[in-house]
Design a protein around this motif. Structure first.
Motif, mmCIF file in Angstrom:
data_model
loop_
_atom_site.group_PDB
_atom_site.id
_atom_site.type_symbol
_atom_site.label_atom_id
_atom_site.label_comp_id
_atom_site.label_asym_id
_atom_site.label_seq_id
_atom_site.Cartn_x
_atom_site.Cartn_y
_atom_site.Cartn_z
ATOM 1 N N GLU A 235 32.277 -25.434 19.256
ATOM 2 C CA GLU A 235 31.440 -26.269 20.125
ATOM 3 C C GLU A 235 30.460 -25.397 20.926
ATOM 4 N N GLN A 236 30.953 -24.266 21.401
ATOM 5 C CA GLN A 236 30.087 -23.386 22.192
ATOM 6 C C GLN A 236 29.001 -22.747 21.322
ATOM 7 N N TYR A 239 26.395 -25.257 20.806
ATOM 8 C CA TYR A 239 25.629 -25.457 22.038
ATOM 9 C C TYR A 239 24.580 -24.363 22.228
ATOM 10 N N ASN B 101 26.596 -20.578 28.848
ATOM 11 C CA ASN B 101 27.377 -21.323 27.877
ATOM 12 C C ASN B 101 28.016 -22.556 28.548
ATOM 13 N N LYS B 102 28.733 -23.357 27.766
ATOM 14 C CA LYS B 102 29.369 -24.532 28.359
ATOM 15 C C LYS B 102 30.897 -24.436 28.284
ATOM 16 N N THR B 127 27.017 -26.552 33.396
ATOM 17 C CA THR B 127 28.016 -26.897 32.375
ATOM 18 C C THR B 127 29.103 -25.837 32.231
#
Lengths: 255, 255, 255, 255
Positions: A235-236, A239, B101-102, B127
């Protein structure tokens, strides 16, 4: 393949290694105490940044000369006064060149240095200090130790010249095996890449090492410090728009 | 015109400014003493480098997390241990994110933080800390001051969340006028360049500010520090293959 | 019982606390950027050592004034130039007093400060800066913020005076709870000692806190840092001629 | 006359000199790179403070052991973790003793050191490392360079022992002339004082050098740094209750 400008090579050979070898070279040749000394460093590139940080950390007062306004502003923000050599030449106890330029320190400057000043070169050639100008009849050279000459003026003033103006980090210090390992790994990977590259990837030109290989060299050396990398989650990575295996930065990234 | 990645902008907004604003933001919100504190900084880019340098300078013990092996190696050489968040999350007194990053800090991490840990974000979005995961019925939020929330676990443990996970350097500190001046000058020059550029110099694309303008912005700010640039002689400029007025470095130079 | 000169009290209140509060006080009142600033610190006792270390760490160039040659030599070895106020007063961006003396900064000095100079006091009274001398008809005072006055000369020059010359670490910063804890513990132990002391141990005089209690205060605060003391073996204690429970140093030890 | 505990002697011989000689001794014997190394320093007195400051400044991560809670707290505030040797012995790359104690590093500790660990002593005797315990049949000693022995365990593990446990600052480094000057001046003044003292000033006992002489030694060395002392005005001296010529501090002052 220009390995000299890959990140790990630049930082290790120029910044981190010089941060230590300037101290080592000065100690082995002169046993000088750093605390309280007034040091002038000509040039605030990677080498200059390393030298100034080390000397500041040990209590020297460091002044910087620069031609590039960006590097000059960095020197200011790192706590160094930026002056021209002419303005401070009479006060310095140690004078270090790391500009990559020629005739940065001339005979006229050396005529004005104070008695006992140490003069040496950390740049990438032996042209920075105009050593030739010191080979005149009225000056006496006295070799006091391997790599250490006293140049004596008619009035008795001495300056202490190291390695006859050649690079003291090579002449008067030694390169840590860790730095050699980084450089050798970078060079080996460059050769492997050239050997394995499909025809046409590289033309007759000079290339920087692909960033992914630069990152690979770095990753190989992390275990020496028991450093543990964090891995991006799927997911990162999505992103950030990155591949989880790198490269992690755009080519213009400055580190 | 991507002014955000010009050198002076990057260094001032991200490195030099954050080096000061992390201290300012933490002091204004929590009055915490830095000496002896165990701090974890997630991300060792320009912002992370600034935060860690400042905190180390004031006696904190700083650990770093990184995904990029080159930045991780830099952290090692600057004296920081590099670990994964999971390895150190139970020990830290202050946790700072600056990764871009998130979900770098998740609820699972925050469940394991120790009582009284301060959590804040210096990265470029809100985030990085999964603040949403803290808005669950079993946790109590207590606003103790503007920009400061205590999140209270059922067992009484509190973590101190700053600015609800938004950027503390903007929310809890102020930007020095010097940084504003650098940024504004960079942006103004970019606009002037776009306005004056002959047709065809720029297509529909994103460009970095020409290095010469970057250098010009820097030179405009040197007088604030009474810094005096050295000028290349004709002979030196020729030796280096440079124009005496700059630009002084190749485009890939990292500063 | 003179608790003010016990080790933990001196170091925490004067050195470690001021190392942080000088930054905090300057930021909260003026938002000044420290990087590249020329700062003059008058006095190199514990407070001066704290202020200079903090500002140097953030890229300021710091000069020191001193009357005591031992402290002056310490300043040199820590990398600071030692000058008289007269020699540097025209160049400084920030002027900080921490001498414990009176009239260290006079009207004559302030007449020569440059436009925009910040003037403040970290010493132990409000006498160090001769603020009275600024209350004359030709100077205009302009309150720009709580604790911040601009003093305006007839030619338009402004100096920025903080807290009207009172202690900025008390007026414009806050004391971390950790420092309060150390001080309160020291004071409480002094009272307990006086209460429990057998008749005759203390006469009508001023005493320093027994070293063992000073050590006890320190040991109580180690757990906040997860610091683990090493214990002497019987053989080692005998070798050193010490009791395993302390005190560990002679009274004249300087830390 | 105990000149060893006069301020200038203590600070120069123990703090400032060791801050430089630990680096010098390690470089000359092992060429080790300091950046990123995990170093354990046993003892946080003047020598330990010097060693840790120097190594931290060059990017090492330093942990401290201490028996005295006040010194331990100082280590915390200076940014070092304080642990017992047992807790960290398996991780360290360099182990330095400066406790003044005996058998601080035992065979049992050395059995657990990792391969390639450098072990040396900066304290004031050769008892700190139990070198005798390494002279057993199953360990092989290999002299690799003057002052450098490899001790080889049956499984091939090597530790690098410097100067057979004697003081590396004397065995493997040199003392700067500046430090010698300070020490010699202190000793000479002590002898002059004893010679000139009226009968009865000194009995058969050990005395500290009068503070005024300590200050005089310092003042003699300020010119080497072009440091300029500030003189108290009559009014200031009266306010402080001091003689304008010193001494400037009470005897218990810690500097």
């Amino acid at each position: 393949m220009n390995v000299n400008d890959s990140v790990t090579k630049t930082k290790f050979d120029n910044l981190y290694s010089c941060r230590e070898s300037i101290l080592d070279a000065l100690k082995r040749t002169t046993d000088v105490m750093f605390g309280g000394k007034q040091v002038l460093v000509c040039g605030y590139g990677e080498v200059g940044k390393g030298c100034t940080a080390a000397l500041k950390g040990l209590g020297a007062t460091v002044t910087v000369t620069e031609v590039d306004p960006i590097c000059a502003l960095q020197a200011c923000m790192d706590g160094f006064r930026v002056h021209r050599l002419d303005e401070v030449v009479r006060q310095v106890d140690v004078l270090i060149t790391c500009t990559g330029n020629k005739n940065v320190v001339t005979r006229s400057h050396m005529d004005r240095l104070k008695n006992g000043c140490i003069v040496c070169n950390m740049g990438h050639s032996n042209t920075e200090i105009d050593v030739g100008s010191l080979r005149t009849p009225e000056l006496t050279w006295e070799k006091v130790r391997s790599q250490v000459d006293h140049i004596i003026w008619p009035d008795g003033k001495r300056i202490i010249l190291l390695a006859e103006g050649r690079l003291v980090n090579l002449s008067c210090s030694s390169v840590p095996s860790f730095v050699v390992s980084i450089s050798a790994a970078t060079e080996a990977l460059a050769l492997i890449e050239l050997f394995n590259a499909p025809p046409g990837r590289y033309k007759h030109d000079v290339y920087l090492l692909p960033k992914k290989m630069d990152e690979y060299v770095a990753s190989l050396h992390l275990s020496a410090f028991e450093a543990h990398l964090t891995e991006l989650s799927d997911e990162q990575a999505k992103y950030l728009g990155l591949n989880k295996a790198g490269p992690f930065k755009p080519n213009y990234y400055r580190y």
